[in-house]
Design a protein around this motif. Structure first.
Motif, short mmCIF file in Angstrom:
data_model
loop_
_atom_site.label_atom_id
_atom_site.label_comp_id
_atom_site.label_asym_id
_atom_site.label_seq_id
_atom_site.Cartn_x
_atom_site.Cartn_y
_atom_site.Cartn_z
N VAL A 68 0.67 -1.07 -0.01
CA VAL A 68 0.04 -0.01 -0.13
C VAL A 68 1.00 1.17 -0.01
O VAL A 68 0.76 2.45 -0.80
N LYS A 69 1.91 1.19 0.81
CA LYS A 69 2.81 2.21 0.86
C LYS A 69 3.55 2.72 -0.52
O LYS A 69 3.80 3.72 -1.09
N LEU A 70 3.95 1.54 -1.22
CA LEU A 70 4.57 1.98 -2.46
C LEU A 70 3.74 2.18 -3.57
O LEU A 70 3.95 2.93 -4.27
N TRP A 71 2.41 1.79 -3.34
CA TRP A 71 1.26 2.11 -4.48
C TRP A 71 1.19 3.49 -4.11
O TRP A 71 1.00 4.27 -5.25
N LEU A 72 0.96 3.96 -2.93
CA LEU A 72 0.91 5.67 -2.86
C LEU A 72 2.20 6.48 -3.27
O LEU A 72 1.89 7.76 -3.73
N ARG A 73 3.18 5.78 -3.08
CA ARG A 73 4.48 6.42 -3.67
C ARG A 73 4.44 6.71 -5.02
O ARG A 73 4.88 7.47 -5.65
N ALA A 74 3.95 5.86 -5.57
CA ALA A 74 3.86 5.96 -7.16
C ALA A 74 3.15 7.14 -7.40
O ALA A 74 3.36 7.78 -8.74
N TYR A 75 2.23 7.62 -6.84
CA TYR A 75 1.49 8.80 -6.72
C TYR A 75 2.22 10.03 -6.20
O TYR A 75 1.46 11.22 -6.23
N GLY A 76 3.23 9.83 -5.70
CA GLY A 76 3.96 10.95 -4.95
C GLY A 76 3.48 11.10 -3.41
O GLY A 76 3.64 12.36 -2.92
N VAL A 77 2.78 10.22 -3.01
CA VAL A 77 2.25 10.51 -1.60
C VAL A 77 3.10 9.44 -0.76
O VAL A 77 3.07 8.20 -1.14
N ARG A 78 3.43 10.10 0.42
CA ARG A 78 4.13 9.25 1.60
C ARG A 78 3.31 9.06 2.46
O ARG A 78 2.85 9.92 3.43
N VAL A 79 3.06 7.70 2.97
CA VAL A 79 2.42 7.60 4.05
C VAL A 79 3.27 6.91 5.30
O VAL A 79 4.11 6.18 4.89
N ARG A 80 2.86 7.33 6.38
CA ARG A 80 3.83 7.03 7.38
C ARG A 80 3.70 5.35 7.73
O ARG A 80 4.47 4.57 7.76
N ARG A 81 2.25 5.20 8.03
CA ARG A 81 2.14 3.53 8.33
C ARG A 81 0.63 3.28 7.85
O ARG A 81 -0.14 3.93 7.62
N VAL A 82 0.57 1.99 7.64
CA VAL A 82 -0.86 1.23 7.19
C VAL A 82 -1.10 0.43 8.17
O VAL A 82 -0.28 -0.61 8.61
N VAL A 83 -2.44 0.63 8.74
CA VAL A 83 -3.06 -0.49 9.32
C VAL A 83 -3.85 -1.05 8.73
O VAL A 83 -5.04 -0.62 8.16
N ASN A 84 -3.66 -2.44 8.35
CA ASN A 84 -4.73 -3.19 7.66
C ASN A 84 -5.47 -4.01 8.82
O ASN A 84 -5.21 -3.98 10.10
N GLN A 85 -6.30 -5.01 8.31
CA GLN A 85 -7.01 -5.90 9.33
C GLN A 85 -6.29 -6.77 10.28
O GLN A 85 -6.41 -6.82 11.27
N ASP A 86 -5.04 -7.18 9.60
CA ASP A 86 -3.98 -8.12 10.35
C ASP A 86 -3.46 -7.06 11.63
O ASP A 86 -3.35 -7.83 12.85
N VAL A 87 -3.01 -5.91 11.10
CA VAL A 87 -2.38 -5.15 12.26
C VAL A 87 -3.48 -4.61 13.35
O VAL A 87 -3.10 -4.85 14.44
N HIS A 88 -4.55 -4.40 12.79
CA HIS A 88 -6.05 -4.24 13.70
C HIS A 88 -6.14 -5.29 14.75
O HIS A 88 -6.09 -5.00 15.96
N ASP A 89 -6.25 -6.28 14.23
CA ASP A 89 -6.36 -7.57 15.01
C ASP A 89 -5.14 -7.60 16.01
O ASP A 89 -5.41 -8.19 17.21
N ARG A 90 -4.03 -7.62 15.42
CA ARG A 90 -2.83 -7.87 16.45
C ARG A 90 -2.81 -7.05 17.59
O ARG A 90 -2.52 -7.36 18.73
N TYR A 91 -3.23 -5.64 17.40
CA TYR A 91 -3.25 -4.57 18.45
C TYR A 91 -4.54 -4.75 19.32
O TYR A 91 -4.24 -4.53 20.45
#
Ligand SMILES: [Mg+2]
Length: 161
Positions: A68-91
């Motif tokens: 997801v980070k790489l995909w947005l970088r392709a559009y010139g957008v930098r995101v710090r962190r991605v919370v997906n369902q797996d991360v959400h569940d883990r936390y």
């Protein structure tokens, strides 16, 4: 200030009524998922970052954070962190007896979450996090997001109010 964006029907809209950003160069397409980014997303996200906002993605999908980070970088957008369902569940779902809301941006220190779901907004009212709801057919969605961030930054809203 930390701002998160939902993916499906917020940044990624497959409906015929939602225009998309121009496709990135071929070398980016070769290394990313190639999903379309909603029209008018890239510039305001870059603006927010320039204003000192930290951008996150918060999705209930299982897309891998790095992709997801790489995909947005392709559009010139930098995101710090991605919370997906797996991360959400883990936390937030450490045991099967935990029933957290479908998203809990506050648990990740996120000040404002952008989502198409009114259900997430209602969860925000219940759990004390701020959501700006934008629908896929709203052409003025980016302005709405920028205005909500302005509000948040100037302290005109109270969290959960
Ligand atoms: Mg969504």
């Amino acid at each position: 200030m930390r701002v998160s964006f939902d993916l499906d029907d917020t940044l990624i809209c497959y409906g015929p009524g939602t225009p998309c950003e121009p496709r990135p160069a071929w070398y980016w397409r070769a290394v990313t998922s190639g999903e379309p980014l909603r029209h008018g997303a890239a510039a305001p996200m870059r603006t927010l970052r320039a204003r000192g906002c930290e951008l996150w993605v918060y999705t209930t999908s299982h897309r891998p954070p790095l992709s997801v980070k790489l995909w947005l970088r392709a559009y010139g957008v930098r995101v710090r962190r991605v919370v997906n369902q797996d991360v959400h569940d883990r936390y937030l779902r450490r045991t099967t007896r935990d029933y957290p809301p479908s998203k809990n941006p506050r648990a990740f220190g996120i000040d404002l979450h952008v989502d198409d779901s009114d259900g997430v907004r209602m969860e925000g009212e219940e759990h004390g996090f701020r959501v700006v709801v934008v629908s896929p057919d709203d052409e003025g969605w980016a302005a709405k997001v920028l205005a909500a961030v302005e509000d948040a930054m100037s302290g005109r809203f109270r969290r959960g109010a």
